[in-house]
Design an enzyme around this catalytic site. Structure first.
Site, PDB file in Angstrom:
ATOM      1  N   ASN A   7      38.966  38.834  45.096  1.00 13.91           N
ATOM      2  CA  ASN A   7      39.138  39.089  46.194  1.00 13.91           C
ATOM      3  C   ASN A   7      39.937  37.798  46.797  1.00 13.91           C
ATOM      4  OD1 ASN A   7      39.295  39.409  48.973  1.00 13.91           O
ATOM      5  ND2 ASN A   7      37.085  39.487  49.176  1.00 13.91           N
ATOM      6  N   TRP A   8      41.088  37.956  47.213  1.00  9.72           N
ATOM      7  CA  TRP A   8      41.944  36.619  47.682  1.00  9.72           C
ATOM      8  C   TRP A   8      41.720  36.303  48.997  1.00  9.72           C
ATOM      9  CZ3 TRP A   8      47.705  37.087  45.346  1.00  9.72           C
ATOM     10  CH2 TRP A   8      47.911  36.774  44.021  1.00  9.72           C
ATOM     11  N   LYS A   9      41.164  37.151  49.946  1.00 13.28           N
ATOM     12  CA  LYS A   9      40.845  36.900  51.185  1.00 13.28           C
ATOM     13  C   LYS A   9      42.111  36.412  51.986  1.00 13.28           C
ATOM     14  CE  LYS A   9      36.082  36.258  50.040  1.00 13.28           C
ATOM     15  NZ  LYS A   9      34.880  35.310  50.317  1.00 13.28           N
ATOM     16  N   HIS A  91      33.320  44.516  53.366  1.00 12.30           N
ATOM     17  CA  HIS A  91      32.828  43.120  52.912  1.00 12.30           C
ATOM     18  C   HIS A  91      32.125  42.475  54.236  1.00 12.30           C
ATOM     19  CE1 HIS A  91      33.328  38.971  52.096  1.00 12.30           C
ATOM     20  NE2 HIS A  91      33.588  39.462  50.741  1.00 12.30           N
ATOM     21  N   GLU A  93      32.335  39.569  55.290  1.00  7.22           N
ATOM     22  CA  GLU A  93      33.304  39.161  56.194  1.00  7.22           C
ATOM     23  C   GLU A  93      33.640  39.827  57.384  1.00  7.22           C
ATOM     24  OE1 GLU A  93      35.784  36.818  53.503  1.00  7.22           O
ATOM     25  OE2 GLU A  93      34.081  35.678  52.999  1.00  7.22           O
ATOM     26  N   GLU A 161      26.809  41.640  47.288  1.00  2.00           N
ATOM     27  CA  GLU A 161      27.185  40.198  47.465  1.00  2.00           C
ATOM     28  C   GLU A 161      26.207  39.668  48.637  1.00  2.00           C
ATOM     29  OE1 GLU A 161      31.451  39.671  46.882  1.00  2.00           O
ATOM     30  OE2 GLU A 161      31.432  40.507  48.854  1.00  2.00           O
ATOM     31  N   GLY A 167      30.757  31.789  48.960  1.00  2.00           N
ATOM     32  CA  GLY A 167      31.755  30.828  49.083  1.00  2.00           C
ATOM     33  C   GLY A 167      30.618  29.543  49.454  1.00  2.00           C
ATOM     34  N   SER A 204      30.014  32.980  44.616  1.00  4.44           N
ATOM     35  CA  SER A 204      30.075  31.985  43.950  1.00  4.44           C
ATOM     36  C   SER A 204      30.078  32.167  42.315  1.00  4.44           C
ATOM     37  CB  SER A 204      28.889  30.994  44.344  1.00  4.44           C
ATOM     38  OG  SER A 204      28.986  30.629  45.806  1.00  4.44           O
ATOM     39  N   GLY A 225      35.604  35.747  44.643  1.00  2.17           N
ATOM     40  CA  GLY A 225      36.363  34.835  45.852  1.00  2.17           C
ATOM     41  C   GLY A 225      37.198  33.922  45.270  1.00  2.17           C
ATOM     42  N   GLY A 226      36.857  32.819  45.708  1.00  2.86           N
ATOM     43  CA  GLY A 226      37.420  31.461  45.216  1.00  2.86           C
ATOM     44  C   GLY A 226      37.863  31.432  44.019  1.00  2.86           C
TER      45      GLY A 226
END
Ligand code: 13P
Length: 246
Positions: A7-9, A91, A93, A161, A167, A204, A225-226
């Site tokens: 997930n590049w966000k 998600h 967020e 999640e 993150g 993470s 994610g990251g």
């Protein structure tokens, strides 16, 4: 088969995307791992064209409506013209920063099913909910509300999640990941009456912790994610899972 979805966000400019594509193409892909990337809408077409064979390309959000006066929204109907294979839905967020409700998320799931986009429903508890021992209650509530009246024959995935693990570099223990993922599968089969649904863990995940975190027998893979912003790290997560025995 393991599933590693990224997930590049709201990350990556066009220059970064081009770099990612060339790095990704250099990687030797592991066997028995399916990769997918949820990219910003703008890159859907390009990524699909360049990486189609090695990686499923999807998006991070979809409109709850089919069409109409919803300025700024992108519908599932539009996405299917661009071979979008999946969309993240709900998600944390989106839930927290854009105040998406379980009812809206349910509508988004239904729109995805209407237009052949596989939804990946994201669920998970906050730190407060975890500290109050409410994790299972929250997961069951999110699943039953978001999956209300879904057609049980359609394919979808769930990503567990925990909000506090996203993150932060902090993760649940592998035992807790397995316990909660297996609980999600129990609710899916007993309450939603669906079977064979893949459940991913997200929060993470990196190449170093992937093997241990995703080792549980119920865990089908990861939503990253990251670490998905870097092509080598992203593929390495999959490589490090190859030796997990089933
Ligand atoms: P991180 O891997 O950066 O913690 O993000 C997880 C996530 O939100 C994937 O959807």
């Amino acid at each position: 088969m393991k599933y590693i979805y990224g997930n590049w966000k709201e990350n990556n400019t066009l220059r970064d995307v081009n770099l990612f594509i060339s790095e990704f193409k250099k990687q030797k892909m592991p066997n028995d791992v399916c990769f997918g990337l949820a990219v910003p809408y703008l890159y859907l077409q390009k990524m699909n064209k360049k990486l189609q064979k090695k990686c499923e390309i999807g998006v991070q959000n979809v409109s709850f409506s089919e069409k109409g006066e919803f300025t700024g929204e992108i519908s599932a109907k539009m996405l299917c013209d661009f071979n979008c294979s999946f969309s993240l839905v709900g998600h944390s967020e989106r839930r927290q920063k854009f105040k998406e409700t379980n009812e809206e998320i349910n509508q988004k799931m239904l729109r995805c099913f209407d237009f052949g986009i596989m939804p990946i429903l994201c669920v998970g508890e906050t730190k407060e909910e975890k500290d109050e021992n409410k994790t299972k209650k929250v997961l069951k509530m999110q699943l039953t509300k978001c999956l209300k009246d879904i057609p049980t024959s359609k394919k979808f995935m769930v990503a567990y999640e925990p909000v506090w693990a996203i993150g932060t570099g902090v993760t649940p223990s592998p035992k807790d990941v397995e316990e909660n993922v297996s609980y999600i599968k129990k609710v899916l089969s007993e309450n939603i009456k669906v079977s064979g649904i893949c459940v991913l863990y997200g929060g993470s995940v990196n190449p170093q912790n992937a093997k241990e975190l995703l080792n549980g027998k119920s865990v089908d893979g990861a939503l990253v994610g990251g670490a998905s912003l870097n092509a080598k790290k992203f593929v390495d997560i999959g490589k490090n899972l190859q030796n997990i025995r089933r």
